[in-house]
Design a protein around this motif. Structure first.
Motif, short mmCIF file in Angstrom:
data_model
loop_
_atom_site.label_atom_id
_atom_site.label_comp_id
_atom_site.label_asym_id
_atom_site.label_seq_id
_atom_site.Cartn_x
_atom_site.Cartn_y
_atom_site.Cartn_z
N CYS A 154 0.84 -1.21 0.00
CA CYS A 154 0.00 0.00 0.00
C CYS A 154 0.87 1.26 0.00
O CYS A 154 0.51 2.27 -0.62
CB CYS A 154 -0.92 0.00 1.21
SG CYS A 154 -2.28 -1.19 1.09
N LYS A 155 1.99 1.19 0.69
CA LYS A 155 2.91 2.33 0.71
C LYS A 155 3.45 2.60 -0.69
O LYS A 155 3.57 3.75 -1.13
CB LYS A 155 4.05 2.04 1.68
CG LYS A 155 5.02 3.19 1.85
CD LYS A 155 6.10 2.84 2.86
CE LYS A 155 7.11 3.97 3.00
NZ LYS A 155 8.19 3.61 3.97
N ASP A 156 3.76 1.53 -1.44
CA ASP A 156 4.26 1.69 -2.81
C ASP A 156 3.16 2.16 -3.75
O ASP A 156 3.41 2.94 -4.68
CB ASP A 156 4.86 0.37 -3.31
CG ASP A 156 6.15 0.01 -2.57
OD1 ASP A 156 6.76 0.92 -1.98
OD2 ASP A 156 6.53 -1.17 -2.57
N LEU A 157 1.91 1.69 -3.53
CA LEU A 157 0.79 2.17 -4.35
C LEU A 157 0.57 3.67 -4.15
O LEU A 157 0.23 4.38 -5.09
CB LEU A 157 -0.50 1.42 -3.99
CG LEU A 157 -0.71 0.02 -4.57
CD1 LEU A 157 -1.98 -0.60 -4.02
CD2 LEU A 157 -0.76 0.06 -6.10
N LYS A 158 0.79 4.12 -2.95
CA LYS A 158 0.57 5.53 -2.64
C LYS A 158 1.47 6.45 -3.47
O LYS A 158 1.09 7.58 -3.81
CB LYS A 158 0.78 5.78 -1.14
CG LYS A 158 0.35 7.16 -0.68
CD LYS A 158 0.45 7.29 0.84
CE LYS A 158 -0.02 8.66 1.30
NZ LYS A 158 0.05 8.80 2.77
N THR A 159 2.65 5.96 -3.82
CA THR A 159 3.56 6.79 -4.63
C THR A 159 2.99 7.03 -6.03
O THR A 159 3.36 8.00 -6.69
CB THR A 159 4.94 6.11 -4.77
OG1 THR A 159 4.79 4.86 -5.45
CG2 THR A 159 5.56 5.86 -3.40
N ILE A 160 2.06 6.15 -6.45
CA ILE A 160 1.44 6.31 -7.78
C ILE A 160 0.39 7.42 -7.74
O ILE A 160 0.46 8.38 -8.51
CB ILE A 160 0.81 4.99 -8.25
CG1 ILE A 160 1.85 3.87 -8.31
CG2 ILE A 160 0.14 5.18 -9.62
CD1 ILE A 160 1.26 2.49 -8.57
N TYR A 161 -0.59 7.28 -6.83
CA TYR A 161 -1.72 8.22 -6.88
C TYR A 161 -1.45 9.54 -6.16
O TYR A 161 -2.27 10.46 -6.24
CB TYR A 161 -3.00 7.57 -6.35
CG TYR A 161 -2.97 7.08 -4.92
CD1 TYR A 161 -3.20 7.94 -3.85
CD2 TYR A 161 -2.76 5.74 -4.62
CE1 TYR A 161 -3.19 7.49 -2.55
CE2 TYR A 161 -2.76 5.28 -3.33
CZ TYR A 161 -2.98 6.16 -2.29
OH TYR A 161 -2.97 5.71 -0.99
N THR A 162 -0.32 9.66 -5.48
CA THR A 162 0.02 10.96 -4.88
C THR A 162 1.11 11.68 -5.67
O THR A 162 1.62 12.72 -5.22
CB THR A 162 0.50 10.78 -3.42
OG1 THR A 162 1.64 9.90 -3.39
CG2 THR A 162 -0.61 10.24 -2.54
N ALA A 163 1.46 11.14 -6.84
CA ALA A 163 2.48 11.79 -7.68
C ALA A 163 2.01 13.17 -8.11
O ALA A 163 0.81 13.43 -8.25
CB ALA A 163 2.77 10.92 -8.90
N ALA A 164 2.95 14.05 -8.35
CA ALA A 164 2.62 15.44 -8.72
C ALA A 164 2.10 15.55 -10.14
O ALA A 164 1.26 16.40 -10.44
CB ALA A 164 3.84 16.33 -8.54
N THR A 165 2.59 14.68 -11.04
CA THR A 165 2.19 14.74 -12.44
C THR A 165 1.90 13.35 -12.97
O THR A 165 2.25 12.33 -12.35
CB THR A 165 3.30 15.37 -13.30
OG1 THR A 165 4.46 14.50 -13.27
CG2 THR A 165 3.69 16.75 -12.77
N GLU A 166 1.30 13.31 -14.15
CA GLU A 166 1.01 12.02 -14.78
C GLU A 166 2.29 11.27 -15.10
O GLU A 166 2.36 10.04 -14.92
CB GLU A 166 0.20 12.26 -16.06
CG GLU A 166 -0.15 11.00 -16.81
CD GLU A 166 -0.84 11.26 -18.13
OE1 GLU A 166 -0.86 10.36 -18.99
OE2 GLU A 166 -1.36 12.40 -18.31
N GLN A 167 3.33 11.98 -15.57
CA GLN A 167 4.60 11.33 -15.90
C GLN A 167 5.23 10.70 -14.66
O GLN A 167 5.73 9.56 -14.71
CB GLN A 167 5.56 12.35 -16.52
CG GLN A 167 5.18 12.83 -17.91
CD GLN A 167 3.98 13.77 -17.89
OE1 GLN A 167 3.72 14.43 -16.86
NE2 GLN A 167 3.26 13.84 -19.00
N GLN A 168 5.21 11.40 -13.55
CA GLN A 168 5.76 10.84 -12.32
C GLN A 168 4.95 9.63 -11.86
O GLN A 168 5.51 8.66 -11.32
CB GLN A 168 5.78 11.91 -11.22
CG GLN A 168 6.81 13.01 -11.45
CD GLN A 168 6.81 14.03 -10.32
OE1 GLN A 168 6.22 13.81 -9.27
NE2 GLN A 168 7.48 15.16 -10.54
#
Length: 428
Positions: A302-316
């Protein structure tokens, strides 16, 4: 004077001054109260079953019914106008009613023709309207019929039948129909669409039914439940009929629709509102991703998933998804595949600043609503009918909506962003 108790003279003078200032009406009321209190010697003589308070309620009810009888007959008791009028008083009946927290025996008047219909407590009714309201309030909080019966027996020493409880709640259905068909606003910046599955008896069998909910956020940022629908299963086809109904009730435009990951759902929305952006519920995405994950891996995943949907941009976010896949595909390959499959409906919120993201990407509004509803229905094994499902959901949602007094956080800032992004669709 020296023989009088301490302070007596001062109290006497104060009372005399107060009495002198009273109007004749106030003095008259005090004399009535003094007359009523004659014989008072303990709290029991006031609050007891045959005490002053119970007798006072009994007499007020009976006197009110007498006035109703006067109006019905057209003349008062002992009035000569009643001679040969075609109808007259015919003694009194006997009836036990619930008044407040007490059960009181009254003697309602009767007429010879038998066509007197009392309004205060109608024929065949033992309870005031407030009593029905209490039944409805308990029902709205998820109490079963047996629980309501037990509660009323404990509070009022009244054994209430299942039929009476059903009768008290049956009137809600007309209210539900009117509410379900009311006209809606022309524009809702955000709408959340979700479904809750409950058990219901159908044709003698218990089966699952889907309760569809549409929660809108109006132009002022206030949440508003738009409707409740019931179907045997959740499907994009039925959602299409729901969205079409919302359009028929007055909605002309929706900026963002937040939905779960049901197949065909985005297409159903876009077929009715082609300009609407569809945003998948991230909470649903996370929940589906962790469904088959071992407990020991869940926290780190879940911690790793959070890096996806809390990214600043679509590319990140894409880079974070690649990193997630590299780390977890060996053990859980379906998770990254699911995110990539739904990616076009996951990423719309990256176009918005933080204020709008808070409003849409977690769909906190609908999730909070669902949690509140599940607290109400958790005691229900299975609903007897679909009508009972509709009643309990409507009443529960009415209670939940009372807390919706404030607009969504950061709404003014979000509306400024909407005004820029949807400039040609914003009302002037």
């Amino acid at each position: 004077l020296s023989t009088l108790p301490t302070g007596f003279l001062e109290q006497y003078l104060r009372r005399s001054i107060t009495m002198a200032k009273q109007t004749p009406e106030e003095k008259h009321r005090d004399e009535l109260i003094d007359e009523l209190l004659k014989g008072y010697d303990s709290p029991e003589s006031f609050w007891g079953e045959s005490g002053l308070f119970a007798n006072l309620k009994k007499r007020i009810v009976e006197r009110t019914l007498d006035v109703e009888m006067d109006n019905h007959l057209g003349y008062s008791k002992y009035d000569p106008k009643g001679h040969h009028s075609g109808n007259s008083r015919n003694g009194r009946g006997k009836k036990t009613v619930v008044l407040g927290d007490d059960q009181v025996e009254i003697a309602p008047p009767r007429d010879r023709n038998g066509d007197f219909e009392p309004q205060l407590i109608p024929k065949g009714q033992k309870y005031f309207k407030g009593f029905d309201d209490r039944i409805i309030a308990m029902y709205a909080r998820g109490m079963s019929v047996r629980d309501i019966q037990a509660a009323l027996l404990e509070m009022y020493q009244v054994d209430v039948s299942e039929g009476l409880i059903s009768q008290a709640t049956e009137g809600i259905m007309e209210e539900v129909k009117a509410w379900q068909n009311r006209p809606l606003d022309a524009i809702y910046p955000i709408i959340f669409l979700d479904c809750i599955v409950v058990k219901c008896r159908q044709d003698g069998k218990v089966s699952n039914v889907s309760v569809y909910l549409a929660l809108g956020v109006n132009m002022d940022g206030h949440k508003e439940l738009l409707g409740i629908w019931i179907a045997k299963t959740e499907g994009a086809k039925f959602w299409l009929s729901v969205i079409t109904e919302l359009q028929n009730r007055g909605i002309k435009d929706i900026f963002i629709a937040c939905v779960d990951g049901l197949k065909g759902f985005p297409e159903a929305i876009e077929s009715v509102f082609p300009q609407t952006q569809v945003q998948l519920c991230i909470v649903h995405m996370i929940r589906n991703s962790t469904r088959f994950v071992n407990w020991k891996d869940r926290k780190e995943l879940c911690k790793d998933l959070k890096t996806i949907y809390t990214a600043a941009t679509e590319q990140q976010a894409e880079m974070a998804l690649d990193a997630f896949a590299e780390k977890w595909d060996g053990k859980y390959p379906m998770i990254s595949k699911s995110w990539r499959t739904h990616w076009q409906n996951v990423i719309p919120f990256f176009d918005y600043p933080e204020d709008i993201r808070k409003a849409i990407y977690t769909t906190n509004a609908i999730e909070s609503l669902n949690r509140s509803l599940r607290k109400v229905i958790k005691t229900k094994g299975a609903f007897p009918t679909e009508a009972s499902v509709m009643k309990i959901f409507y009443l529960a949602l009415a209670n939940i909506a009372k807390k919706w007094t404030m607009p969504i956080r950061c709404w003014k800032s979000a509306m400024n962003q909407f005004a820029i992004k949807f400039a040609n669709r914003m009302p002037m």
